[in-house]
Write a protein that holds these residues in place. Structure first.
Motif, PDB file in Angstrom:
ATOM      1  N   GLY A  27      19.416   0.759  13.793  1.00  0.00           N
ATOM      2  CA  GLY A  27      20.577   1.079  12.970  1.00  0.00           C
ATOM      3  C   GLY A  27      21.469   2.154  13.554  1.00  0.00           C
ATOM      4  O   GLY A  27      22.327   2.684  12.860  1.00  0.00           O
TER       5      GLY A  27
ATOM      6  N   ARG B  41      20.944   8.007   5.698  1.00  0.00           N
ATOM      7  CA  ARG B  41      20.987   6.771   4.929  1.00  0.00           C
ATOM      8  C   ARG B  41      20.584   6.973   3.478  1.00  0.00           C
ATOM      9  O   ARG B  41      21.124   6.336   2.582  1.00  0.00           O
ATOM     10  CB  ARG B  41      20.066   5.724   5.561  1.00  0.00           C
ATOM     11  CG  ARG B  41      20.627   5.097   6.790  1.00  0.00           C
ATOM     12  CD  ARG B  41      19.786   3.915   7.213  1.00  0.00           C
ATOM     13  NE  ARG B  41      19.996   3.637   8.616  1.00  0.00           N
ATOM     14  CZ  ARG B  41      19.153   3.925   9.582  1.00  0.00           C
ATOM     15  NH1 ARG B  41      17.986   4.461   9.319  1.00  0.00           N
ATOM     16  NH2 ARG B  41      19.466   3.648  10.835  1.00  0.00           N
TER      17      ARG B  41
ATOM     18  N   ARG C  69      27.150   6.003   7.845  1.00  0.00           N
ATOM     19  CA  ARG C  69      26.615   7.089   7.016  1.00  0.00           C
ATOM     20  C   ARG C  69      26.730   8.453   7.675  1.00  0.00           C
ATOM     21  O   ARG C  69      26.576   9.476   7.021  1.00  0.00           O
ATOM     22  CB  ARG C  69      25.156   6.809   6.672  1.00  0.00           C
ATOM     23  CG  ARG C  69      24.972   5.583   5.822  1.00  0.00           C
ATOM     24  CD  ARG C  69      25.641   5.811   4.489  1.00  0.00           C
ATOM     25  NE  ARG C  69      25.579   4.624   3.654  1.00  0.00           N
ATOM     26  CZ  ARG C  69      26.270   4.476   2.567  1.00  0.00           C
ATOM     27  NH1 ARG C  69      27.079   5.405   2.154  1.00  0.00           N
ATOM     28  NH2 ARG C  69      26.172   3.371   1.867  1.00  0.00           N
TER      29      ARG C  69
ATOM     30  N   ASP D  43      24.119   1.672   7.780  1.00  0.00           N
ATOM     31  CA  ASP D  43      23.087   1.111   6.910  1.00  0.00           C
ATOM     32  C   ASP D  43      23.068  -0.411   7.058  1.00  0.00           C
ATOM     33  O   ASP D  43      23.786  -0.975   7.887  1.00  0.00           O
ATOM     34  CB  ASP D  43      23.272   1.555   5.459  1.00  0.00           C
ATOM     35  CG  ASP D  43      24.560   1.077   4.828  1.00  0.00           C
ATOM     36  OD1 ASP D  43      25.217   0.174   5.391  1.00  0.00           O
ATOM     37  OD2 ASP D  43      24.919   1.596   3.764  1.00  0.00           O
ATOM     38  N   ARG D  44      22.262  -1.082   6.256  1.00  0.00           N
ATOM     39  CA  ARG D  44      22.120  -2.542   6.359  1.00  0.00           C
ATOM     40  C   ARG D  44      23.414  -3.289   6.105  1.00  0.00           C
ATOM     41  O   ARG D  44      23.615  -4.393   6.603  1.00  0.00           O
ATOM     42  CB  ARG D  44      21.068  -3.025   5.369  1.00  0.00           C
ATOM     43  CG  ARG D  44      19.691  -2.613   5.734  1.00  0.00           C
ATOM     44  CD  ARG D  44      18.713  -3.183   4.751  1.00  0.00           C
ATOM     45  NE  ARG D  44      17.485  -2.406   4.813  1.00  0.00           N
ATOM     46  CZ  ARG D  44      16.504  -2.518   3.970  1.00  0.00           C
ATOM     47  NH1 ARG D  44      16.576  -3.376   2.981  1.00  0.00           N
ATOM     48  NH2 ARG D  44      15.438  -1.777   4.103  1.00  0.00           N
TER      49      ARG D  44
ATOM     50  N   ASP E 213      17.230   8.417   8.666  1.00  0.00           N
ATOM     51  CA  ASP E 213      16.780   8.179   7.289  1.00  0.00           C
ATOM     52  C   ASP E 213      17.405   9.169   6.326  1.00  0.00           C
ATOM     53  O   ASP E 213      17.789   8.815   5.216  1.00  0.00           O
ATOM     54  CB  ASP E 213      15.263   8.260   7.202  1.00  0.00           C
ATOM     55  CG  ASP E 213      14.575   7.048   7.791  1.00  0.00           C
ATOM     56  OD1 ASP E 213      15.254   6.019   8.042  1.00  0.00           O
ATOM     57  OD2 ASP E 213      13.358   7.119   8.014  1.00  0.00           O
TER      58      ASP E 213
END
Length: 76
Positions: free
Chosen positions: A11, A73, A30, A24-25, A70
């Protein structure tokens, strides 16, 4: 010609030799991660763009790119 290192975590999109964009997905950006060597080892700094000031603000420093990504996100 500058050769960019592969992303240190999923990512992440390389935008410089030691800088990655965190997405992100859904493809939403982000923030950024910058890496740098310290006497204790490699550190990864998470940065989030602040619209009002048009600057990136630090969120924290981490021992892995995955932890920094992380954090960006999962925090809003």
């Amino acid at each position: 010609m500058i050769t960019l290192a592969p992303p240190p975590a999923p990512g992440l999109i390389a935008v410089g030799a030691d800088r990655w964009r965190v997405v992100d997905r859904d493809g939403i950006v982000r923030g950024l991660i910058e890496s740098g060597a310290t006497p204790a080892g490699m550190r990864f700094r998470a940065l989030r763009f602040h619209v009002a000031s048009r600057t990136f603000r630090p969120v924290g420093e981490f021992w892995s790119a995955a932890e920094a990504a992380d954090t960006l996100r999962l925090s809003r």
